[in-house]
Motif scaffolding. Structure first.
Motif, PDB file in Angstrom:
ATOM      1  N   GLY A 509     -16.367  49.033 -34.339  1.00  0.00           N
ATOM      2  CA  GLY A 509     -15.308  48.032 -34.299  1.00  0.00           C
ATOM      3  C   GLY A 509     -13.999  48.622 -33.810  1.00  0.00           C
ATOM      4  N   ILE A 510     -13.629  49.770 -34.363  1.00  0.00           N
ATOM      5  CA  ILE A 510     -12.361  50.394 -33.988  1.00  0.00           C
ATOM      6  C   ILE A 510     -12.349  50.715 -32.497  1.00  0.00           C
ATOM      7  N   VAL A 511     -13.424  51.332 -32.029  1.00  0.00           N
ATOM      8  CA  VAL A 511     -13.476  51.740 -30.624  1.00  0.00           C
ATOM      9  C   VAL A 511     -13.439  50.519 -29.706  1.00  0.00           C
ATOM     10  N   ALA A 512     -14.257  49.499 -30.041  1.00  0.00           N
ATOM     11  CA  ALA A 512     -14.344  48.331 -29.169  1.00  0.00           C
ATOM     12  C   ALA A 512     -12.993  47.633 -29.067  1.00  0.00           C
ATOM     13  N   VAL A 513     -12.327  47.462 -30.218  1.00  0.00           N
ATOM     14  CA  VAL A 513     -11.041  46.762 -30.186  1.00  0.00           C
ATOM     15  C   VAL A 513      -9.997  47.581 -29.435  1.00  0.00           C
ATOM     16  N   THR A 514      -9.968  48.892 -29.719  1.00  0.00           N
ATOM     17  CA  THR A 514      -8.955  49.719 -29.080  1.00  0.00           C
ATOM     18  C   THR A 514      -9.126  49.726 -27.567  1.00  0.00           C
ATOM     19  N   ALA A 515     -10.380  49.820 -27.114  1.00  0.00           N
ATOM     20  CA  ALA A 515     -10.589  50.009 -25.685  1.00  0.00           C
ATOM     21  C   ALA A 515     -10.716  48.701 -24.914  1.00  0.00           C
ATOM     22  N   PHE A 516     -11.275  47.675 -25.546  1.00  0.00           N
ATOM     23  CA  PHE A 516     -11.627  46.493 -24.755  1.00  0.00           C
ATOM     24  C   PHE A 516     -10.858  45.234 -25.116  1.00  0.00           C
ATOM     25  N   GLU A 517      -9.884  45.333 -26.037  1.00  0.00           N
ATOM     26  CA  GLU A 517      -9.176  44.101 -26.374  1.00  0.00           C
ATOM     27  C   GLU A 517      -8.296  43.685 -25.194  1.00  0.00           C
ATOM     28  N   THR A 518      -8.096  42.382 -25.044  1.00  0.00           N
ATOM     29  CA  THR A 518      -7.178  41.932 -24.001  1.00  0.00           C
ATOM     30  C   THR A 518      -6.055  41.152 -24.661  1.00  0.00           C
ATOM     31  N   GLU A 519      -4.856  41.280 -24.085  1.00  0.00           N
ATOM     32  CA  GLU A 519      -3.710  40.568 -24.621  1.00  0.00           C
ATOM     33  C   GLU A 519      -3.070  39.783 -23.491  1.00  0.00           C
ATOM     34  N   THR A 520      -2.791  38.502 -23.731  1.00  0.00           N
ATOM     35  CA  THR A 520      -2.124  37.693 -22.719  1.00  0.00           C
ATOM     36  C   THR A 520      -0.881  37.084 -23.346  1.00  0.00           C
ATOM     37  N   VAL A 521       0.247  37.299 -22.725  1.00  0.00           N
ATOM     38  CA  VAL A 521       1.488  36.700 -23.214  1.00  0.00           C
ATOM     39  C   VAL A 521       1.964  35.723 -22.160  1.00  0.00           C
ATOM     40  N   VAL A 522       2.011  34.454 -22.511  1.00  0.00           N
ATOM     41  CA  VAL A 522       2.451  33.465 -21.531  1.00  0.00           C
ATOM     42  C   VAL A 522       3.357  32.435 -22.179  1.00  0.00           C
ATOM     43  N   GLU A 523       4.161  31.814 -21.345  1.00  0.00           N
ATOM     44  CA  GLU A 523       4.932  30.681 -21.811  1.00  0.00           C
ATOM     45  C   GLU A 523       4.120  29.444 -21.479  1.00  0.00           C
ATOM     46  N   MET A 524       3.864  28.591 -22.472  1.00  0.00           N
ATOM     47  CA  MET A 524       2.990  27.449 -22.224  1.00  0.00           C
ATOM     48  C   MET A 524       3.685  26.138 -22.517  1.00  0.00           C
ATOM     49  N   LYS A 525       3.318  25.134 -21.716  1.00  0.00           N
ATOM     50  CA  LYS A 525       3.723  23.763 -21.988  1.00  0.00           C
ATOM     51  C   LYS A 525       2.437  22.969 -22.184  1.00  0.00           C
ATOM     52  N   PRO A 526       2.500  21.852 -22.895  1.00  0.00           N
ATOM     53  CA  PRO A 526       1.260  21.104 -23.146  1.00  0.00           C
ATOM     54  C   PRO A 526       0.478  20.868 -21.863  1.00  0.00           C
ATOM     55  N   GLY A 527      -0.834  21.070 -21.939  1.00  0.00           N
ATOM     56  CA  GLY A 527      -1.696  20.867 -20.793  1.00  0.00           C
ATOM     57  C   GLY A 527      -2.024  22.140 -20.043  1.00  0.00           C
ATOM     58  N   MET A 528      -1.251  23.226 -20.307  1.00  0.00           N
ATOM     59  CA  MET A 528      -1.514  24.467 -19.583  1.00  0.00           C
ATOM     60  C   MET A 528      -2.710  25.211 -20.167  1.00  0.00           C
ATOM     61  N   MET A 529      -3.325  26.046 -19.310  1.00  0.00           N
ATOM     62  CA  MET A 529      -4.528  26.781 -19.721  1.00  0.00           C
ATOM     63  C   MET A 529      -4.264  28.279 -19.689  1.00  0.00           C
ATOM     64  N   VAL A 530      -5.031  29.002 -20.503  1.00  0.00           N
ATOM     65  CA  VAL A 530      -4.995  30.462 -20.444  1.00  0.00           C
ATOM     66  C   VAL A 530      -6.394  30.981 -20.749  1.00  0.00           C
ATOM     67  N   ASN A 531      -6.795  32.075 -20.085  1.00  0.00           N
ATOM     68  CA  ASN A 531      -8.135  32.625 -20.270  1.00  0.00           C
ATOM     69  C   ASN A 531      -8.092  33.857 -21.160  1.00  0.00           C
ATOM     70  N   ALA A 532      -9.099  34.004 -22.011  1.00  0.00           N
ATOM     71  CA  ALA A 532      -9.221  35.216 -22.824  1.00  0.00           C
ATOM     72  C   ALA A 532     -10.670  35.381 -23.248  1.00  0.00           C
ATOM     73  N   GLY A 533     -11.216  36.569 -22.993  1.00  0.00           N
ATOM     74  CA  GLY A 533     -12.566  36.904 -23.450  1.00  0.00           C
ATOM     75  C   GLY A 533     -13.627  35.919 -22.981  1.00  0.00           C
ATOM     76  N   GLY A 534     -13.466  35.357 -21.776  1.00  0.00           N
ATOM     77  CA  GLY A 534     -14.491  34.445 -21.273  1.00  0.00           C
ATOM     78  C   GLY A 534     -14.295  33.017 -21.749  1.00  0.00           C
ATOM     79  N   TYR A 535     -13.258  32.764 -22.553  1.00  0.00           N
ATOM     80  CA  TYR A 535     -12.974  31.414 -23.015  1.00  0.00           C
ATOM     81  C   TYR A 535     -11.680  30.918 -22.365  1.00  0.00           C
ATOM     82  N   THR A 536     -11.561  29.605 -22.274  1.00  0.00           N
ATOM     83  CA  THR A 536     -10.325  29.024 -21.758  1.00  0.00           C
ATOM     84  C   THR A 536      -9.659  28.241 -22.878  1.00  0.00           C
ATOM     85  N   LEU A 537      -8.371  28.501 -23.060  1.00  0.00           N
ATOM     86  CA  LEU A 537      -7.644  27.764 -24.094  1.00  0.00           C
ATOM     87  C   LEU A 537      -6.693  26.791 -23.426  1.00  0.00           C
TER      88      LEU A 537
END
Lengths: 662, 151
Positions: A509-537
């Protein structure tokens, strides 16, 4: 009136503890049985008194009695009942009372279940426990009285620090204290052994279950705290090498070492002096942890107490107990005879290596935590010692230890065969590398070090199982025979395998999170999309809400994969009305062992809001591994030879005969 | 009272959601941004408790993050950026202290302990193997052993 009764009960508990601290030990010196037996009754009375006192404080919290200063400072009438109760230990005074309660509770357990202990040993152990209890009762009464009244009772309380109003934090301190204070019993046994100048396998058989229980609770407490920080503090970190975290981690490291050395002592009568020293060190680190957190010497996330008189009082307790214990050790340790010879390559040898590395690691964490303080006190120069230092030194120390872990249980006592064991672990290593290769392929590459880390984790898991497989003869013997052998293995063998496998899971767990975690920082307004880990929010918008003692703003997100909506996430920011203090309630969704973590930032002027989305691959392994380790502790604790406790004289002789026959 | 409340607020505000890097700070070049993040994680937020500027939402941390990014965009190497920040704010800003005289004990501790422990173990093992492997049983012990084996 009832508050005063609680206060008075605490004073009586101090008096009882003083009786228990002095008379039984005098009885043990003079062979006076009546005085020695006083210890048990005093321990029980003391436990009842402190329990009453604690119940009174809880009552004051539940009924929101704001005429009690402590309740006024840390509670609020609108707070949900569970946080009214957890508020009892969510502050300095109450948490010290909880510390004392657990201490006297453990003394009472020794008194109740220690019938088959040699009576002088039992009397001395209980007396030492009472020294600690008396010191802490005095500390509470003189500097941190939770029962102090306010002359004119305010109408409403100031509320508990909102970040502490959380289920995780409701149970984190009790678990941690059960661990910390559990080691006091090991400490008392060590001191008693030094006073008596005698130590045998029965001693280890008593100390080991206490160590195991304390270790299991401490593991739970640390894991709980880490998970709490992860979801509550809102930036998805799970370990910060914060001084207060280190304060609980050092006893854990020393306790883990103690667990292993007590094993050698119990089975092979070796490492006696070292085990006694470790027992002293472990509890000393627990005391030091209490000091660091309680004195406010390090003001950090957790330190909600800052008062120098308290600091000096706890420092005095620290100096008296740790200094006293080490002096006693220096004076008397030579009296303890060591026994049990072993070759360097043997299970004893492996456990010695474990001890060497774990104590070095504990010392490294200790130096790193205190160095800035000491350096500033001595030279006035200010430096910082933070996560990058600890990650590097601690990581380097753990690497050889982790490689060696599966070897331990496979090596024979006294004299082992390193090449033979290495051959048996070949499969584990191969599986580890294979899994790492598959992971590499699945992730489309990745840092080589991280892959080696994953391989190491898998090797630990398979290596732990290898021991069970070999001992039961699965694959070699007939199926039913193997099954019979497997179920006939002592529970402690399963405990070991579980704990070691859990370590592997946590590492992955420690290794996977440290090496493979992704972080996305965005400014969002309703209706906007963002991708993370193969999912779309998709951000759907904000909603205002209101809880019992806070208002909140919640962002709603729809999670989809390949265009198909799979789930939704709510992430909110709260404002606690009493303290005007904001907190984040991160939105977390679990997918298998991985998580999506969404946390809201500040609103922007143009109507958008800052959103942080993390993909945390395999993060649940970190705490899942801790759970498996704890399960190992519990299974080990249920082992027959520990469950029956120290055997009576006749049984001990039989046990010896059995041991000789083996 | 007001001052107490203010103090309380200040000490808690460092606890609260430390949401660091804001979208407006992020550099367009992902490689450069990654380097900026890595450097930020090594630098301490001077007004916080044990937080890197990467984790902290304090004003000063933000200024430092922007400063780091400015230097990187100007073409500084990672080392040069760190050296620059240290020259302005002192070594307190480094979360991993440099190896120097004053940090010798800190860095040396693990090595010293491992070495001392190792040497002590080797000596103990030598002493043990040099001595007679266990003293012979006393008569009383022999008797006890016989009794046990017979039972």
């Amino acid at each position: 009136m009832i508050i005063e009764l609680g206060h008075y009960a605490l004073v009586l508990a101090l008096a009882t503890a003083l009786v228990q601290a002095i008379l039984p030990i005098a009885g043990a010196r003079r062979g006076d049985r009546a005085l020695m037996e006083l210890a048990s009754s005093a321990a029980l009375v003391c436990a009842l008194l402190v329990a009453f006192s604690f119940a009174v404080l809880t009552f004051a919290y539940v009924t929101s009695d704001f005429s009690v200063r402590n309740v006024w400072e840390n509670s609020h009438s609108l707070k949900p009942l569970i946080y009214k109760i957890s508020g009892v230990w969510g502050n300095h005074e109450g948490s010290m009372l909880l510390w004392l309660l657990i201490l006297v509770f453990f003394s009472a357990l020794v008194a109740l279940f220690g019938r088959n202990l040699p009576e002088t040993l039992k009397a001395t152990v209980l007396a030492v426990q009472a020294w600690i209890a008396a010191a802490f009762a005095l500390f509470i009464l003189l500097t941190s009285n939770p029962f102090a009244r306010l002359i004119s009772a305010p109408g409403e309380g100031k509320d508990l620090n909102p970040v502490l109003q959380d289920v995780g934090l409701a149970i984190h301190p009790p678990l941690l204290y059960l661990g910390y204070v559990g080691f006091s019993v090991c400490f008392s046994f060590a001191i008693a052994a030094l006073i008596e100048g005698r130590i045998d396998a029965a001693w280890a058989r008593w100390v080991r279950p206490w160590t195991l229980a304390a270790w299991t609770f401490l593991t739970a407490g640390i894991a709980m705290g880490s998970y709490w920080a992860y979801y509550e503090l809102g930036w998805g970190g799970w370990w910060f090498w914060d001084p207060v975290e280190n304060a609980s981690f050092m006893p854990w490291l020393a306790g883990t070492a103690l667990l292993h050395s007590a094993l050698v002592m119990e089975k092979r009568e070796a490492l006696k002096i070292w085990t006694v020293l470790l027992a002293i060190m472990t509890f000393s680190l627990s005391l030091l942890g209490t000091f660091l957190v309680r004195s406010g010497v390090l003001t950090s996330v957790h330190a909600f107490a800052t008062d120098p008189t308290r600091g000096i009082f706890i420092l005095a307790i620290l100096v008296v107990f740790i200094g006293g214990a080490f002096s006693l050790f220096a004076l008397r340790a030579s009296r303890l005879k060591s026994g049990g010879l072993f070759a360097p390559i043997s299970r004893e040898g492996a456990l010695v290596l474990n001890n060497l590395i774990l104590t070095t690691a504990a010392a490294t964490v200790l130096t790193g935590t205190l160095y800035p303080l000491v350096l500033e006190a001595l030279t006035g120069e200010k430096i910082s010692v933070g996560a990058p230092f600890f990650n590097m030194t601690f990581g380097l120390l753990m690497l050889p230890l982790l490689c060696a872990v599966p070897f331990g249980p496979l090596l024979a006592w006294k004299r082992g065969d390193l090449t033979g064991v290495a051959q048996r672990l070949f499969v584990a290593a191969a599986v580890g590398l294979l899994v790492a290769a598959v992971y590499y392929y699945a992730m489309n590459g990745g840092p080589v070090l991280a892959l080696l880390g994953i391989a190491l984790g898998v090797y630990l898991i398979v290596g732990a199982l290898t021991d069970l497989v070999l001992r039961s003869g699965i694959g070699k013997a007939d199926g039913s025979v193997a099954w019979k052998r497997l179920s006939g293995l002592p529970r402690s063998a399963f405990g070991t395998a579980l704990a070691h496998a859990g370590l592997g899971v946590t590492l992955i767990g420690i290794v996977a999170v440290t090496a493979f975690e992704t972080e996305t920082v965005v400014e969002m307004k309703p209706g906007m999309m963002v991708n993370a880990g193969g999912y779309t929010l998709r951000f759907d918008g904000m909603r205002q809400g209101r809880g019992p003692n806070y208002t909140d703003e919640t962002g709603h997100f729809t999670v989809s994969r390949g265009g198909v909506a799979v789930t939704e996430i709510w992430s909110s920011k709260r404002l606690y009305t009493a303290r005007r203090m904001p907190t984040t309630e991160a939105g977390i969704r679990t997918f298998g062992l991985s998580q999506l973590y969404v946390s809201l930032g500040d609103p922007m002027t143009d109507g958008g809001i800052v959103v942080r989305v993390w993909w945390k691959p395999l993060i649940l392994c970190i705490w899942g591994g801790a759970l498996i380790m704890m399960a190992g502790g519990v299974v080990s604790l249920s082992d027959r030879r520990l469950r029956v406790g120290a055997p009576t004289r006749a049984k001990r002789a039989a046990g010896l005969a059995l041991g000789a026959a083996e | 009272m007001i001052r107490l409340l203010l103090a309380l607020f200040l000490c808690f505000s460092s606890v609260v959601p430390a949401l660091a890097v804001n979208p407006d700070e992020v550099l367009a070049d992902p490689a450069l941004e990654a380097r900026a993040r890595a450097i930020s994680a090594k630098l301490r937020c001077m007004v916080c408790q044990n937080q890197s500027i990467d984790d902290s939402n304090a004003e000063l941390a933000k200024d430092l993050r922007v400063l780091v990014r400015e230097r990187l965009t100007n073409g500084d190497t990672d080392e040069a950026v760190i050296a620059y920040v240290v020259s302005r704010y002192g070594e307190f800003v480094l979360l991993k202290p440099r190896f120097e005289t004053k940090t010798m004990v800190l860095w040396g501790m693990p090595v010293i302990l491992l070495l001392c422990g190792g040497v002590a173990l080797v000596l103990a093992a030598r002493r043990r193997s040099a001595g007679t492997p266990g003293s012979p049983l006393s008569d009383k012990e022999k008797e006890e052993l016989d009794k046990l084996l017979r039972s």
